[in-house]
Write a protein that holds these residues in place. Structure first.
Motif, short mmCIF file in Angstrom:
data_model
loop_
_atom_site.label_atom_id
_atom_site.label_comp_id
_atom_site.label_asym_id
_atom_site.label_seq_id
_atom_site.Cartn_x
_atom_site.Cartn_y
_atom_site.Cartn_z
N VAL A 61 -8.21 3.22 0.46
CA VAL A 61 -9.17 3.74 -0.52
C VAL A 61 -8.52 3.75 -1.89
O VAL A 61 -7.41 4.27 -2.05
CB VAL A 61 -9.60 5.17 -0.14
CG1 VAL A 61 -10.60 5.72 -1.15
CG2 VAL A 61 -10.17 5.21 1.28
N LEU A 62 -9.19 3.16 -2.87
CA LEU A 62 -8.73 3.19 -4.25
C LEU A 62 -9.11 4.53 -4.86
O LEU A 62 -10.29 4.88 -4.94
CB LEU A 62 -9.35 2.05 -5.04
CG LEU A 62 -8.97 1.94 -6.52
CD1 LEU A 62 -7.48 1.61 -6.67
CD2 LEU A 62 -9.82 0.88 -7.20
N LEU A 63 -8.12 5.32 -5.25
CA LEU A 63 -8.36 6.62 -5.85
C LEU A 63 -8.67 6.47 -7.33
O LEU A 63 -8.45 5.42 -7.93
CB LEU A 63 -7.14 7.51 -5.63
CG LEU A 63 -6.74 7.73 -4.17
CD1 LEU A 63 -5.45 8.53 -4.07
CD2 LEU A 63 -7.87 8.41 -3.41
N ASP A 64 -9.17 7.54 -7.94
CA ASP A 64 -9.54 7.48 -9.36
C ASP A 64 -8.36 7.06 -10.23
O ASP A 64 -8.54 6.29 -11.18
CB ASP A 64 -10.08 8.84 -9.82
CG ASP A 64 -11.47 9.14 -9.27
OD1 ASP A 64 -12.15 8.19 -8.80
OD2 ASP A 64 -11.86 10.31 -9.27
N ALA A 65 -7.17 7.53 -9.92
CA ALA A 65 -5.99 7.16 -10.72
C ALA A 65 -5.73 5.65 -10.62
O ALA A 65 -5.35 5.01 -11.61
CB ALA A 65 -4.77 7.95 -10.26
N GLY A 66 -5.93 5.08 -9.44
CA GLY A 66 -5.77 3.63 -9.27
C GLY A 66 -6.85 2.86 -9.99
O GLY A 66 -6.60 1.80 -10.58
N VAL A 89 -3.75 4.94 -4.27
CA VAL A 89 -4.56 4.64 -3.09
C VAL A 89 -4.19 5.64 -1.99
O VAL A 89 -3.17 6.33 -2.09
CB VAL A 89 -4.34 3.19 -2.55
CG1 VAL A 89 -4.68 2.15 -3.59
CG2 VAL A 89 -2.94 3.01 -2.01
N ARG A 90 -5.02 5.67 -0.96
CA ARG A 90 -4.66 6.41 0.25
C ARG A 90 -5.21 5.66 1.45
O ARG A 90 -6.18 4.92 1.35
CB ARG A 90 -5.16 7.85 0.21
CG ARG A 90 -6.58 8.03 0.62
CD ARG A 90 -6.97 9.50 0.86
NE ARG A 90 -8.41 9.53 0.99
CZ ARG A 90 -9.24 9.79 0.01
NH1 ARG A 90 -8.80 10.11 -1.19
NH2 ARG A 90 -10.55 9.76 0.21
N ARG A 91 -4.54 5.87 2.57
CA ARG A 91 -5.00 5.29 3.84
C ARG A 91 -5.70 6.37 4.62
O ARG A 91 -5.28 7.52 4.60
CB ARG A 91 -3.81 4.78 4.65
CG ARG A 91 -3.32 3.44 4.25
CD ARG A 91 -2.18 3.04 5.16
NE ARG A 91 -0.95 3.17 4.42
CZ ARG A 91 0.09 2.34 4.53
NH1 ARG A 91 0.05 1.35 5.39
NH2 ARG A 91 1.15 2.51 3.82
N GLU A 92 -6.73 5.97 5.33
CA GLU A 92 -7.40 6.89 6.24
C GLU A 92 -7.92 6.10 7.44
O GLU A 92 -8.05 4.89 7.37
CB GLU A 92 -8.53 7.66 5.54
CG GLU A 92 -9.44 6.86 4.67
CD GLU A 92 -10.44 7.70 3.89
OE1 GLU A 92 -11.64 7.46 4.11
OE2 GLU A 92 -10.04 8.54 3.09
N LYS A 93 -8.17 6.81 8.52
CA LYS A 93 -8.71 6.17 9.73
C LYS A 93 -10.12 5.66 9.43
O LYS A 93 -10.89 6.32 8.73
CB LYS A 93 -8.77 7.16 10.90
CG LYS A 93 -7.43 7.41 11.54
CD LYS A 93 -7.01 6.20 12.34
CE LYS A 93 -5.74 6.47 13.11
NZ LYS A 93 -5.07 5.25 13.51
N ALA A 94 -10.44 4.52 10.01
CA ALA A 94 -11.78 3.97 9.85
C ALA A 94 -12.79 4.89 10.52
O ALA A 94 -12.62 5.26 11.68
CB ALA A 94 -11.85 2.57 10.45
N ALA A 95 -13.81 5.26 9.80
CA ALA A 95 -14.80 6.21 10.31
C ALA A 95 -15.68 5.59 11.39
O ALA A 95 -16.11 6.28 12.31
CB ALA A 95 -15.68 6.71 9.17
N VAL A 149 0.83 -1.20 0.00
CA VAL A 149 0.00 0.00 0.00
C VAL A 149 0.87 1.26 0.00
O VAL A 149 0.56 2.23 -0.69
CB VAL A 149 -1.00 -0.02 1.18
CG1 VAL A 149 -1.67 1.33 1.37
CG2 VAL A 149 -2.05 -1.11 0.95
N SER A 150 1.98 1.23 0.70
CA SER A 150 2.89 2.39 0.70
C SER A 150 3.37 2.69 -0.72
O SER A 150 3.41 3.85 -1.15
CB SER A 150 4.09 2.15 1.60
OG SER A 150 3.69 2.12 2.95
#
Length: 157
Positions: free
Chosen positions: A101-106, A86-92, A77-78
């Motif tokens: 999270v898979l970003l549009d570019a991914g 992709v990006r990592r974020e805290k679980a809501a 993921v790094s």
């Protein structure tokens, strides 16, 4: 107690299995390196995310879905984050875990690379088999997987 050695057919099957598990990933890695500059492990992460609602998944669940250890997934993921895929974020929901999270570019990478990847899988595995052999392979691999992971904790639900 004396070991129970493999019989001739089991030995041949085992050695064939070893060769396939070395050669097929090489073929898939070569295709993915050529088409996207990524490893098969990285592609699997992108593909698993592309199949989830909102293209996001908890890291622990993603590790299971991608058949990677938590540590290996973190490294994968790094590398994908560095590319902006992709990006990592805290679980809501609880704030304890992380979500990938898979970003549009991914997503664009998955859509671009998937047809070639499916062709490589088909050519490397399924084109060599009849429909009956493919069904038998599925049944055999499912039996082995059920033995290795009887409670389904090591694989995607």
């Amino acid at each position: 107690m004396a070991p129970t050695w493999l019989d001739e057919q089991q030995q041949q099957t085992w050695r064939t299995w070893l060769a396939v598990t070395e050669l097929l990933p090489r073929v898939l890695d070569a295709q993915l390196q050529r088409d996207a500059g990524i490893t098969h492990a990285a592609y699997v992460v992108l593909a698993m995310l592309s199949e989830t609602p909102d293209r996001r998944q908890r890291m622990s669940e993603l590790a299971r879905a991608a058949n990677q250890s938590q540590s290996r997934l973190s490294h994968t993921v790094s590398r994908l984050e560095e590319r902006g895929w992709v990006r990592r974020e805290k679980a809501a929901d609880d704030g304890r875990g992380n979500v990938c999270v898979l970003l549009d570019a991914g997503w664009d990478v998955v859509r671009r690379v998937a047809p070639g990847h499916v062709a490589a899988v088909r050519e490397g595995l399924f084109d060599a088999l009849t429909a009956e052999q493919a069904a038998a392979l599925h049944d055999a691999l499912t039996a082995v997987l059920d033995r290795l992971d009887p409670d389904h904790t090591q694989r995607q639900r």
